[in-house]
Design an enzyme around this catalytic site. Structure first.
Site, PDB file in Angstrom:
ATOM      1  N   SER A  52       0.844  -1.190   0.000  1.00 22.83           N
ATOM      2  CA  SER A  52       0.000   0.000   0.000  1.00 22.83           C
ATOM      3  C   SER A  52       0.878   1.238   0.000  1.00 22.83           C
ATOM      4  CB  SER A  52      -0.900   0.014   1.232  1.00 22.83           C
ATOM      5  OG  SER A  52      -1.520   1.269   1.422  1.00 22.83           O
TER       6      SER A  52
ATOM      7  N   TYR B  39      -1.688  -0.074  10.242  1.00 19.56           N
ATOM      8  CA  TYR B  39      -1.776  -0.519   8.849  1.00 19.56           C
ATOM      9  C   TYR B  39      -0.557  -0.031   8.063  1.00 19.56           C
ATOM     10  CZ  TYR B  39      -3.890  -1.431   4.254  1.00 19.56           C
ATOM     11  OH  TYR B  39      -4.155  -1.882   2.983  1.00 19.56           O
TER      12      TYR B  39
END
Length: 258
Positions: free
Chosen positions: A148, A161
């Protein structure tokens, strides 16, 4: 040009989180290049729906599914035992399974942030290690990790995250170097906002969507197929000299300064 450089005929791929969104698009892309695909996901109903759709669209290919929560080590082992039973080894592993819970850093419980690491990072590391003997049955094989942009810069995903994805990117580099002599290439992709079920709620807020688009030079939200194209390239023989890389699929987001 050798057309085989752009084909995956005779190759077997395992895609985690393969029942929807980016994972499903990756499976479809790999099937289109000629691979047989094994799907893994937690939701049995969604998994079978995806498997049936893909099998119907690619009748000449083998599409199988296995219900597993890859955040659980016992289920990870069961998944790889199932793959091993096919007796062909494995050519491609796509670590796509992931999940998130967005909070302020001080508001996470320990269980919550550890679970984010488990599903996004530890699952990919352990599945890669468990798959290593199967991948090395072939002269050349590939792992692609779905990271990501949050692993490279701050976005509003929550700290755990971003931390997990940053570690995944570094894991990609470490395994690429360590396993190069085994014929295993290891790469990653780093998407920005992609139009999936998981992002639908946030992107349905017009003000939030405007903010996202203002930071995206291409000026639109990405599609799952656009991530899948990058993943497929990293699996193809055409990319045989590419390893340890993380390709941003972000519409220019990470390159947009002031």
């Amino acid at each position: 040009m050798d057309p085989k450089r752009w084909r995956l005929d005779g190759q077997l791929a395992l895609v985690t989180g393969g029942s929807a969104g980016i994972g499903r698009a990756i499976a479809r892309e790999l099937l289109g290049f000629g691979a047989d695909v094994l799907l893994a996901a937690r939701d049995a109903t969604a998994l079978e729906s995806a498997r049936m759709e893909l099998a119907e669209d690619f009748p000449e290919r083998d599409v199988q599914g296995f219900v597993a929560d890859v955040a659980e080590d016992e289920q990870r082992r069961e998944l790889l035992d199932w793959v091993e039973d096919f007796g062909e080894g494995l050519h491609i592993l796509v670590n796509n399974a992931g999940g998130n819970l967005t909070r302020a850093a001080v508001e996470y419980t320990e269980e919550e942030w550890r679970q984010i690491f488990e599903i996004n990072l530890f699952s990919a590391f352990e599945l890669s290690r468990y798959a290593h003997p199967l991948l090395t049955k072939h002269a050349a094989s590939a792992i692609v990790n779905v990271g990501s942009v949050s692993g490279s810069t701050h976005v509003r995903s929550g700290a755990p995250y971003g931390m997990a994805k940053a570690a995944m990117h570094q894991m990609t580099r470490n395994l690429a170097v360590e396993w190069a002599e085994d014929g295993v290439r290891v790469n990653a992709v780093a998407p920005w906002y992609i139009r999936t079920r998981r992002t639908q709620t946030k992107l349905s807020d017009p003000d939030y969507l405007d903010e996202v688009l203002l930071r995206t030079p291409i000026g639109r939200i990405g599609e799952p197929e656009e991530v899948a194209g990058a993943v497929a390239f990293l699996c193809l023989p055409a990319s045989s000299y590419v390893t340890g890389e993380c390709i941003a699929v972000d519409g220019g987001f990470l390159r947009y300064g002031f």
